[in-house]
Design an enzyme around this catalytic site. Structure first.
Site, PDB file in Angstrom:
ATOM      1  N   HIS A 100       0.890  -1.168   0.000  1.00  0.00           N
ATOM      2  CA  HIS A 100       0.000   0.000   0.000  1.00  0.00           C
ATOM      3  C   HIS A 100       0.928   1.217   0.000  1.00  0.00           C
ATOM      4  O   HIS A 100       2.003   1.173   0.599  1.00  0.00           O
ATOM      5  CB  HIS A 100      -0.823   0.115   1.283  1.00  0.00           C
ATOM      6  CG  HIS A 100      -1.718  -1.031   1.603  1.00  0.00           C
ATOM      7  ND1 HIS A 100      -1.277  -2.178   2.198  1.00  0.00           N
ATOM      8  CD2 HIS A 100      -3.059  -1.170   1.466  1.00  0.00           C
ATOM      9  CE1 HIS A 100      -2.312  -2.987   2.385  1.00  0.00           C
ATOM     10  NE2 HIS A 100      -3.401  -2.407   1.948  1.00  0.00           N
ATOM     11  N   ASP A 103       2.431   2.004   3.303  1.00  0.00           N
ATOM     12  CA  ASP A 103       3.393   1.056   3.907  1.00  0.00           C
ATOM     13  C   ASP A 103       4.820   1.480   3.613  1.00  0.00           C
ATOM     14  O   ASP A 103       5.734   1.192   4.382  1.00  0.00           O
ATOM     15  CB  ASP A 103       3.281  -0.361   3.304  1.00  0.00           C
ATOM     16  CG  ASP A 103       1.888  -0.911   3.304  1.00  0.00           C
ATOM     17  OD1 ASP A 103       1.094  -0.515   4.161  1.00  0.00           O
ATOM     18  OD2 ASP A 103       1.609  -1.760   2.425  1.00  0.00           O
TER      19      ASP A 103
HETATM   20  C1  XUL Z   1      -7.634  -6.435   4.511  1.00  0.00           C
HETATM   21  C2  XUL Z   1      -6.826  -6.889   3.366  1.00  0.00           C
HETATM   22  C3  XUL Z   1      -5.932  -5.873   2.744  1.00  0.00           C
HETATM   23  C4  XUL Z   1      -5.888  -5.945   1.257  1.00  0.00           C
HETATM   24  C5  XUL Z   1      -5.127  -4.828   0.607  1.00  0.00           C
HETATM   25  O1  XUL Z   1      -8.425  -7.401   5.061  1.00  0.00           O
HETATM   26  O2  XUL Z   1      -6.897  -8.031   2.981  1.00  0.00           O
HETATM   27  O3  XUL Z   1      -4.672  -6.013   3.290  1.00  0.00           O
HETATM   28  O4  XUL Z   1      -5.311  -7.146   0.846  1.00  0.00           O
HETATM   29  O5  XUL Z   1      -5.593  -3.576   0.979  1.00  0.00           O
END
Ligand code: XUL
Ligand code: CO
Length: 439
Positions: A100, A103
């Site tokens: 993300h 992150d």
């Molecule tokens: C949350 C989840 C996230 C997504 C990416 O449950 O799975 O980490 O994979 O935003």
């Protein structure tokens, strides 16, 4: 160069009999199966958020892991996270990562400053990707952590928040393109609602589609060639997440004319939260031509939330890999460990051991799924179970060559059809599955 994980050695394949905790038993990255290396069949990815950022915080206690990687200055911490991430991937033979935006670089007071920080760290990550020969499976935007997103991002009742989310996603897409990413994920973090007393569900769904359309078109306009994935999840953080499960998302994409450019990223723990098996969600994606990528983890059936555990259940990994094989294998997708160690497993060794467990469970599952194909008994059973649709009245039904009146005539002539009904043989088929798994 500084070594961030001196306690973690380079992990090698030693075979199923090895007692060395820092070795693979089933994952032999360069072993060629059906013309492709295991690493290419499985396409393992590190989740940057859990592995480099997650500190074990839960509702009842603060973090148990320290993840500042020896630095104090906030940008130095994030630079060290990047160095440490690539050292970890190198030692574990993990070829891909997923991230993300938030992150990889910390959010600042303004979007402009935040984007400048992202530019600095993404230059470093790009260098490290080349140095270690690592690839980006997918990127995404964290549009759920900051308080501005408390009522959603694309589905916020506030248009200014929608605008901010669009701008944030634009930048995350640019970073994904900068890294040559194979995919871009939309997980609807807080895209859902708590109560209809304050919610205009139709406008929220229309707006979510608008955001997907706008941002995905932008990605194509700047040369993004990978897949867009929606990651279904039924609840948590909101009570009603709009992207409930694979079938709901497919219906949504169809309604808004987005199905051509989108696929699904199926997460095991999200499947079970929706009351489905992991295999069900994968199959739903596959039969609709929407199979894309996988968030590999597992939940705890006694706990009603997303525990994101490392996958060790070999029945699930075998049945998952059977679906992947039926889908023709991964193209742009792969197996991303959206998984974290338990809060009490707080050392770097624990994280490496958890990855080894997950990678071996999937490598084992892949080998067993290949055996199921070669064995052929399960596939044969299913084929025979539907054989009545291949000839006679069945073929007429499938080919649309029969009317309701003709079907009625047929049924009236038969009187009853109970003699044609055969056993489903579930227990026998489960025994065949066990035979393959334990041999
Ligand atoms: C949350 C989840 C996230 C997504 C990416 O449950 O799975 O980490 O994979 O935003
Ligand atoms: Co996920």
């Amino acid at each position: 160069m500084k070594e961030f994980f001196p306690e973690i050695p380079y992990i090698k394949y030693e075979g199923p009999k090895s007692k060395n905790p820092f070795a693979f038993r089933y994952y032999d990255p360069d072993r060629v199966i059906n013309g492709k290396k295991m690493r290419e069949h499985l396409k393992f990815a590190l989740s940057y958020w859990h592995t480099m950022c997650g500190d074990g915080t839960d509702m009842f206690g603060r973090g148990t892991f320290v993840k500042n990687f020896g630095a104090e200055d906030v940008m130095e911490v994030y630079k060290n996270k990047a160095y440490a991430a690539f050292e970890f991937m190198d030692k574990l033979s993990v070829d891909y990562f997923c991230f993300h935006d938030r992150d990889i670089a910390p959010e600042a007071d303004t979007l402009k400053e935040t984007n400048e920080r992202l530019d600095v760290i993404s230059d470093l990550i790009k260098e490290l990707m080349e140095k270690y020969d690592k690839k980006l499976l997918w990127g995404t935007a964290n549009c759920f952590n900051n308080p501005r997103y408390m009522h959603g991002a694309g589905t916020s009742p506030n248009a200014e928040v929608f605008a901010f989310a669009a701008a944030q996603i634009k930048k995350a897409i640019e970073l994904t393109v900068k890294f040559g990413g194979n995919g871009y994920v939309y997980w609807g973090g807080r895209e859902g609602y708590e109560t209809l007393l304050n919610t205009d569900m139709k406008l929220e769904l229309d707006n979510m589609a608008r955001l997907l359309k706008m941002t995905s078109e932008y990605a194509r306009s700047i040369g993004f060639k990978g897949d867009f994935y929606i990651e279904p999840k039924p609840k948590e953080p909101t009570k009603h997440q709009y992207d409930f499960d694979a079938a709901t998302v497919i219906g949504f994409l169809n309604k808004y004319g987005l199905y051509k450019d989108f696929k699904l990223n199926i997460e095991a723990n999200h499947a079970t939260l929706a009351g489905h098996t992991f295999q069900h969600e994968l199959c739903t994606a596959r039969i609709n031509g929407m199979f894309g990528s996988i968030d590999a983890n597992q939940g705890d059936m006694l706990i009603g939330w997303d525990t994101d555990q490392f996958p060790t259940n070999v029945y699930d990994t075998t049945l998952c890999m059977s679906e992947v094989i039926k889908a023709g294998g991964f193209t742009n997708g792969g197996l991303n460990f959206d998984a974290k160690t338990r809060r009490g497993s707080f050392t770097p060794e624990d994280i490496a051991l958890a990855y080894i467990a997950g990678m071996d469970a999937f490598a084992f599952g892949f080998l067993k799924a290949m055996e199921i194909e070669e064995d052929g008994r399960l596939g044969e059973f299913v084929k025979n179970r539907y054989a009545s649709y291949e000839t006679g009245i069945g073929a007429d039904i499938v080919n649309g060559n029969i009317t309701i009146e003709e079907l009625e005539k047929y049924a009236l002539e038969k009187g009853d059809v109970i003699e044609a009904v055969k056993s489903g043989r579930q227990e026998r088929l489960e025994t065949i599955l066990n035979e393959v798994i334990f041999n």
